[in-house]
Scaffold this active site. Sequence first.
Site, PDB file in Angstrom:
ATOM      1  N   HIS A   1       0.831  -1.206   0.000  1.00 33.62           N
ATOM      2  CA  HIS A   1       0.000   0.000   0.000  1.00 33.62           C
ATOM      3  C   HIS A   1       0.868   1.259   0.000  1.00 33.62           C
ATOM      4  O   HIS A   1       1.632   1.476   0.946  1.00 33.62           O
ATOM      5  CB  HIS A   1      -0.882  -0.045   1.252  1.00 33.62           C
ATOM      6  CG  HIS A   1      -1.793   1.114   1.448  1.00 33.62           C
ATOM      7  ND1 HIS A   1      -1.714   1.955   2.525  1.00 33.62           N
ATOM      8  CD2 HIS A   1      -2.823   1.562   0.695  1.00 33.62           C
ATOM      9  CE1 HIS A   1      -2.662   2.860   2.452  1.00 33.62           C
ATOM     10  NE2 HIS A   1      -3.349   2.656   1.354  1.00 33.62           N
TER      11      HIS A   1
ATOM     12  N   GLU B   1       0.086  -0.841  -4.741  1.00 30.89           N
ATOM     13  CA  GLU B   1      -1.021   0.122  -4.829  1.00 30.89           C
ATOM     14  C   GLU B   1      -0.434   1.516  -4.713  1.00 30.89           C
ATOM     15  O   GLU B   1       0.465   1.754  -3.888  1.00 30.89           O
ATOM     16  CB  GLU B   1      -2.012  -0.109  -3.678  1.00 30.89           C
ATOM     17  CG  GLU B   1      -3.271   0.744  -3.739  1.00 30.89           C
ATOM     18  CD  GLU B   1      -3.223   2.081  -3.027  1.00 30.89           C
ATOM     19  OE1 GLU B   1      -4.175   2.856  -3.141  1.00 30.89           O
ATOM     20  OE2 GLU B   1      -2.201   2.398  -2.363  1.00 30.89           O
TER      21      GLU B   1
ATOM     22  N   ASP C   1      -1.353   6.069  -5.573  1.00 29.27           N
ATOM     23  CA  ASP C   1      -2.396   7.088  -5.734  1.00 29.27           C
ATOM     24  C   ASP C   1      -1.978   8.116  -6.783  1.00 29.27           C
ATOM     25  O   ASP C   1      -0.840   8.582  -6.766  1.00 29.27           O
ATOM     26  CB  ASP C   1      -2.605   7.808  -4.400  1.00 29.27           C
ATOM     27  CG  ASP C   1      -2.867   6.829  -3.263  1.00 29.27           C
ATOM     28  OD1 ASP C   1      -3.923   6.198  -3.277  1.00 29.27           O
ATOM     29  OD2 ASP C   1      -1.985   6.684  -2.387  1.00 29.27           O
TER      30      ASP C   1
ATOM     31  N   HIS D   1      -0.615  10.779  -2.317  1.00 32.57           N
ATOM     32  CA  HIS D   1      -1.910  10.386  -1.752  1.00 32.57           C
ATOM     33  C   HIS D   1      -2.859  11.563  -1.537  1.00 32.57           C
ATOM     34  O   HIS D   1      -4.019  11.530  -1.927  1.00 32.57           O
ATOM     35  CB  HIS D   1      -1.714   9.652  -0.420  1.00 32.57           C
ATOM     36  CG  HIS D   1      -3.014   9.290   0.231  1.00 32.57           C
ATOM     37  ND1 HIS D   1      -3.685  10.133   1.094  1.00 32.57           N
ATOM     38  CD2 HIS D   1      -3.792   8.189   0.108  1.00 32.57           C
ATOM     39  CE1 HIS D   1      -4.812   9.558   1.485  1.00 32.57           C
ATOM     40  NE2 HIS D   1      -4.906   8.375   0.906  1.00 32.57           N
TER      41      HIS D   1
ATOM     42  N   GLU E   1      -4.866   3.932  -7.905  1.00 36.15           N
ATOM     43  CA  GLU E   1      -6.054   4.578  -7.342  1.00 36.15           C
ATOM     44  C   GLU E   1      -6.127   6.005  -7.867  1.00 36.15           C
ATOM     45  O   GLU E   1      -5.233   6.820  -7.589  1.00 36.15           O
ATOM     46  CB  GLU E   1      -6.001   4.568  -5.808  1.00 36.15           C
ATOM     47  CG  GLU E   1      -7.254   5.211  -5.258  1.00 36.15           C
ATOM     48  CD  GLU E   1      -7.275   5.389  -3.750  1.00 36.15           C
ATOM     49  OE1 GLU E   1      -6.450   4.804  -3.025  1.00 36.15           O
ATOM     50  OE2 GLU E   1      -8.149   6.147  -3.304  1.00 36.15           O
TER      51      GLU E   1
HETATM   52  O1  G3P Z   1      -6.630   1.556  -2.490  1.00 38.87           O
HETATM   53  C1  G3P Z   1      -6.764   1.249  -1.145  1.00 38.87           C
HETATM   54  C2  G3P Z   1      -6.539   2.425  -0.252  1.00 38.87           C
HETATM   55  O2  G3P Z   1      -5.364   3.059  -0.646  1.00 38.87           O
HETATM   56  C3  G3P Z   1      -7.677   3.410  -0.240  1.00 38.87           C
HETATM   57  O3  G3P Z   1      -7.524   4.432   0.663  1.00 38.87           O
HETATM   58  O4  G3P Z   1      -6.836   6.614   1.515  1.00 38.87           O
HETATM   59  O5  G3P Z   1      -5.216   4.751   1.561  1.00 38.87           O
HETATM   60  O6  G3P Z   1      -5.820   5.819  -0.591  1.00 38.87           O
HETATM   61  P1  G3P Z   1      -6.288   5.455   0.786  1.00 38.87           P
HETATM   62 MG    MG Z   2      -4.768   4.565  -2.083  1.00 35.61          MG
END
Ligand code: G3P
Ligand code: MG
Length: 259
Positions: free
Chosen positions: A6, A34, A36, A49, A110
């Site tokens: 993440h 993952e 952003d 993020h 994301e």
């Molecule tokens: O994609 C999973 C997670 O990353 C979603 O929430 O706020 O960590 O981007 P966040």
């Molecule tokens: Mg995310």
Amino acid sequence: MLNFAHRGFSGKYPENTRLAFTKAIETEGCDGIETDVQLSADGVPVIIHDETLDRTAVNMTGAVKDYTLEELRKADLSYTYAGKCEPQQMMTLREFLELVKPSDLAINLELKTGVYEYEGIEQKVIDLLKEFDMVSRTVISSFNHFTLKRVKAICPEIRCGCLIHAWLLDPAGYVKANGFECWHPEFHCCTPENVKALAAQHVEVNCWTVNSLVDIRKMFQAGVTSIIGNYPDLVSQVRDELEEDGEWPLGWSVCGFGD
Ligand code: G3P
Ligand code: MG
């Protein structure tokens, strides 16, 4: 069962940086990353993020959308690790793809269109994935499901996951009725019962953000498709232990990425 880092290996390195991504790639048993995506003022997809620099940059503040890429390059994103690692420059999505492409890792992009819609972000992201020939190893996720609809209209073959922080009554029905493939719940909303119901409808369940040993075990036992967590080394360790004990794989979980 896939192990996604993440924001890269963000449990030990500054999130969403080259350092965190490199460490994830080097972690044995890490299957994917993952990250952003937001847009700079001059329309470049960049990796960060938050909508602002305030939390993770040590030397700048303000909204990402108000700075050009050249200006954003001046931000040091070493976050709470400042002084403990080299300064971390913001990466573009292009640079992220260049870094990950030579590995066999899957990616979960994301699109952060929850606050600003970033007009045109979907086309820019798909164009890059096509240029890098990485469409089949990518899932696009978003809390903004209109974004996912736009992604599907541009590239019907790419897998899309609905991010959600709620206990939906019929997640499989929602995902399928809208033409998507994956459900991306906050992990507390994942029970063995609802994961099983989703698996029966061939909907992947990619849950986040799972960081403790107890919760990682729970999610494996619930039969999720992927765990997205800050410690890919821990997820890898738990998977190995459960496999040794014969407690995993379960017979009915849904496979992802080409299976
Ligand atoms: O994609 C999973 C997670 O990353 C979603 O929430 O706020 O960590 O981007 P966040
Ligand atoms: Mg995310």
